[in-house]
Design an enzyme around this catalytic site. Structure first.
Site, PDB file in Angstrom:
ATOM      1  N   ARG A  24       0.833  -1.519  -0.146  1.00 45.20           N
ATOM      2  CA  ARG A  24      -0.368   0.035  -0.195  1.00 45.20           C
ATOM      3  C   ARG A  24       0.758   1.822   0.126  1.00 45.20           C
ATOM      4  O   ARG A  24       0.189   2.199   0.621  1.00 45.20           O
ATOM      5  CB  ARG A  24      -1.215  -0.332   1.011  1.00 45.20           C
ATOM      6  N   ARG A  37      -5.593  13.448  -4.348  1.00 47.65           N
ATOM      7  CA  ARG A  37      -7.013  12.702  -4.561  1.00 47.65           C
ATOM      8  C   ARG A  37      -7.970  13.341  -4.309  1.00 47.65           C
ATOM      9  O   ARG A  37      -9.475  13.108  -4.670  1.00 47.65           O
ATOM     10  CB  ARG A  37      -6.801  11.962  -3.196  1.00 47.65           C
ATOM     11  N   ASP A  74      -7.162  -1.530  -7.753  1.00 48.70           N
ATOM     12  CA  ASP A  74      -7.586  -2.191  -6.218  1.00 48.70           C
ATOM     13  C   ASP A  74      -7.954  -3.756  -6.792  1.00 48.70           C
ATOM     14  O   ASP A  74      -8.447  -3.924  -8.006  1.00 48.70           O
ATOM     15  CB  ASP A  74      -8.817  -1.313  -5.591  1.00 48.70           C
TER      16      ASP A  74
HETATM   17  O1  CP3 Z   1      -0.221  -1.191  -2.400  1.00 52.91           O
HETATM   18  C1  CP3 Z   1      -0.665   0.053  -3.109  1.00 52.91           C
HETATM   19  O2  CP3 Z   1      -0.220   0.658  -2.666  1.00 52.91           O
HETATM   20  C2  CP3 Z   1      -0.984  -0.350  -4.707  1.00 52.91           C
HETATM   21  C3  CP3 Z   1      -2.675  -0.048  -4.768  1.00 52.91           C
HETATM   22  C4  CP3 Z   1      -3.472  -0.919  -4.329  1.00 52.91           C
HETATM   23  C5  CP3 Z   1      -4.806  -0.486  -3.471  1.00 52.91           C
HETATM   24  N1  CP3 Z   1      -5.611  -1.681  -2.606  1.00 52.91           N
HETATM   25  C6  CP3 Z   1      -5.158   1.529  -3.698  1.00 52.91           C
HETATM   26  C7  CP3 Z   1      -6.182   1.531  -2.734  1.00 52.91           C
HETATM   27  C8  CP3 Z   1      -3.449  -2.457  -3.480  1.00 52.91           C
HETATM   28  C9  CP3 Z   1      -2.422  -3.263  -3.755  1.00 52.91           C
HETATM   29  C10 CP3 Z   1      -4.952  -2.587  -2.614  1.00 52.91           C
HETATM   30  C11 CP3 Z   1      -5.119  -3.581  -2.764  1.00 52.91           C
HETATM   31  C12 CP3 Z   1      -6.557  -4.305  -2.216  1.00 52.91           C
HETATM   32  N2  CP3 Z   1      -7.699  -3.739  -1.904  1.00 52.91           N
HETATM   33  C13 CP3 Z   1      -6.456  -4.887  -1.071  1.00 52.91           C
HETATM   34  C14 CP3 Z   1      -5.433  -6.340  -0.324  1.00 52.91           C
HETATM   35  C15 CP3 Z   1      -4.554  -5.401   0.393  1.00 52.91           C
HETATM   36  C16 CP3 Z   1      -4.493  -5.938   1.838  1.00 52.91           C
HETATM   37  O3  CP3 Z   1      -4.562  -4.515   2.185  1.00 52.91           O
HETATM   38  O4  CP3 Z   1      -4.758  -7.180   2.788  1.00 52.91           O
HETATM   39  C17 CP3 Z   1      -7.576  -4.564  -0.177  1.00 52.91           C
HETATM   40  C18 CP3 Z   1      -8.749  -5.736   0.945  1.00 52.91           C
HETATM   41  C19 CP3 Z   1      -8.836  -3.851  -0.746  1.00 52.91           C
HETATM   42  C20 CP3 Z   1      -9.951  -3.865  -0.383  1.00 52.91           C
HETATM   43  C21 CP3 Z   1     -10.192  -2.357  -0.412  1.00 52.91           C
HETATM   44  N3  CP3 Z   1      -9.387  -1.119  -0.735  1.00 52.91           N
HETATM   45  C22 CP3 Z   1     -10.433  -1.619   1.079  1.00 52.91           C
HETATM   46  C23 CP3 Z   1     -11.029  -2.458   1.714  1.00 52.91           C
HETATM   47  C24 CP3 Z   1     -10.702  -0.030   0.943  1.00 52.91           C
HETATM   48  C25 CP3 Z   1     -10.516   0.547   1.700  1.00 52.91           C
HETATM   49  C26 CP3 Z   1      -9.526   0.483   2.745  1.00 52.91           C
HETATM   50  C27 CP3 Z   1      -7.785   0.931   2.822  1.00 52.91           C
HETATM   51  O5  CP3 Z   1      -8.095   2.033   2.675  1.00 52.91           O
HETATM   52  O6  CP3 Z   1      -7.474   0.030   2.500  1.00 52.91           O
HETATM   53  C28 CP3 Z   1      -9.882  -0.132  -0.448  1.00 52.91           C
HETATM   54  C29 CP3 Z   1      -9.589   1.448  -0.811  1.00 52.91           C
HETATM   55  C30 CP3 Z   1      -7.765   1.705  -1.394  1.00 52.91           C
HETATM   56  N4  CP3 Z   1      -7.892   1.032  -2.180  1.00 52.91           N
HETATM   57  C31 CP3 Z   1      -7.191   3.005  -1.268  1.00 52.91           C
HETATM   58  C32 CP3 Z   1      -6.622   3.261  -2.131  1.00 52.91           C
HETATM   59  C33 CP3 Z   1      -5.428   3.785  -1.635  1.00 52.91           C
HETATM   60  C34 CP3 Z   1      -7.785   4.449  -0.410  1.00 52.91           C
HETATM   61  C35 CP3 Z   1      -8.622   5.140  -1.456  1.00 52.91           C
HETATM   62  C36 CP3 Z   1      -9.256   6.558  -1.091  1.00 52.91           C
HETATM   63  O7  CP3 Z   1      -7.919   6.529  -1.584  1.00 52.91           O
HETATM   64  O8  CP3 Z   1      -9.828   7.123  -1.013  1.00 52.91           O
END
Ligand code: CP3
Length: 338
Positions: A24, A37, A74
């Site tokens: 992340r 963003r 994502d």
């Molecule tokens: O690693 C990286 O930086 C690349 C981008 C990436 C995102 N999501 C961007 C994101 C990656 C690899 C993911 C994977 C992801 N997404 C997982 C597996 C990784 C882990 O943490 O176990 C999961 C379970 C998700 C599902 C998801 N997406 C959730 C639960 C959420 C909300 C909470 C959070 O911030 O993680 C997201 C949103 C998300 N995905 C954001 C980002 C930067 C935040 C959204 C925003 O900026 O509003």
């Protein structure tokens, strides 16, 4: 490629030091990300606009100095492309207006085979162009079980008990759904590679809610199919909390196995010393003083000594972490020697 450390390490070659990236790393912590963003309508706009996604992907390479970029996207783009769109709700996380309830819902889902996720492939191509060979790009997808969790549950959960109930109540339909997700994921990862990713990680973020028996039945066969069919670049599997799955994962055909911070590298290394391990500093350690961050990072490096290692946190960096601590973690690894 000017810096191919992570590729060599993932292949099991001896490297001058452990390569480092942070789960992340793109989004979440950098002020430059927040600024961009805030100017947009939402998360999906950023993910689906290749130029912007590429910009955010490159930020941690420029600012933090990581040895690899991970494409800004994502895991939820897969259910979206299969026919279950997600919404990202501010302060709450993902939400699916429609979920899988019965067999006919599964029958309606598409299997991805090319055009559906063009915005991801375009973002990868743009990122590769902008990086100009500085570091490799990591592609990724969710593990089939973790994607099933969202398709059944429709949102995050501590226990994913609805998804677990489904496995028991509808085992045949669960396999049918997992098959469709797996085929989509394989096609998706192959197209990511065609677009330019040099390795990929499969995130099984909710693996830890299962038991060994359920993991063997509903996860391993699908994870194995992905590794066997998408094998033209090195790969990493990360099954958070799945202590019970470590023997199976360590003998799978993944090149590297990610460990969370509750897992002991020495113990897991002993299962199969030739497997590369990734991890595993507790992300909350980045709230400690600088001295402690340096000390614990060096201890972490020593705990992986004696075999292949890709340095990382034990899970994604938390959103309110000071990016300077993340940089300190990265700099500490970069100044170490094997
Ligand atoms: O690693 C990286 O930086 C690349 C981008 C990436 C995102 N999501 C961007 C994101 C990656 C690899 C993911 C994977 C992801 N997404 C997982 C597996 C990784 C882990 O943490 O176990 C999961 C379970 C998700 C599902 C998801 N997406 C959730 C639960 C959420 C909300 C909470 C959070 O911030 O993680 C997201 C949103 C998300 N995905 C954001 C980002 C930067 C935040 C959204 C925003 O900026 O509003």
């Amino acid at each position: 490629m000017q810096n191919d450390l992570i590729i060599r390490a993932a292949r099991g070659e001896k490297t001058e030091r452990s390569p480092v990236w942070v789960m992340r790393q793109a989004g979440r912590i950098l002020p430059e990300y927040r600024e961009l963003r805030a100017s947009l309508s939402g998360f999906k706009e950023l993910v689906e606009t290749p130029d912007l996604a590429a910009e955010v992907t490159v930020q941690p390479v420029d600012i933090l100095g990581v040895d690899a970029a991970i494409i800004f996207s994502d895991i939820l783009v897969i259910p979206d492309a299969m026919g279950l769109p997600y919404e990202m709700i501010k302060g709450k996380g993902p939400h699916f207006p429609e979920v899988v309830k019965r067999k006919s819902d599964i029958e309606k889902l598409n299997v991805i085979n090319g055009e559906e996720l063009t915005y991801v492939y375009d973002a990868i191509r743009e990122t590769v162009k902008r990086l100009n060979g500085r570091v490799p790009v990591i592609g990724f997808a969710g593990a089939p079980f973790t994607i099933l969790c969202y398709m059944i549950e429709g949102q995050g959960s501590k226990t994913f008990s609805n998804a677990r109930k489904w496995l028991h109540a509808n085992p045949k339909e669960s396999h049918m759904l997992l098959e469709k997700i797996t085929t989509s994921t394989i096609n998706y990862l192959k197209l990511q590679i065609e677009a330019g990713v040099s390795l990929y990680q499969v995130f099984d973020s909710w693996a830890g809610v299962l038991s060994e028996e359920l993991y063997r039945e509903f996860c391993m066969p699908y994870l194995n199919r992905i590794a066997q069919e998408v094998n033209s670049v090195p790969n990493i599997v990360f099954a958070k909390g799945a202590h019970f799955a470590m023997e199976d994962l360590m003998s799978s055909s993944y090149n590297a196995v990610g460990l969370d911070w509750t897992m002991d590298p020495k113990f897991i290394r002993a299962i199969n010393p030739s497997k590369v391990l990734q991890g595993n500093l507790d992300p909350t350690l980045l709230y400690a003083s600088d001295d402690v961050v340096v000390q614990k990072t060096n201890e972490m490096l020593r705990s992986f000594a004696g075999g292949g290692h890709i340095a990382n946190l034990g899970h994604g960096v938390y959103p309110d972490t000071d990016w300077r601590k993340v940089k300190l973690f990265i700099d500490t690894i970069k100044s170490s020697k094997n």
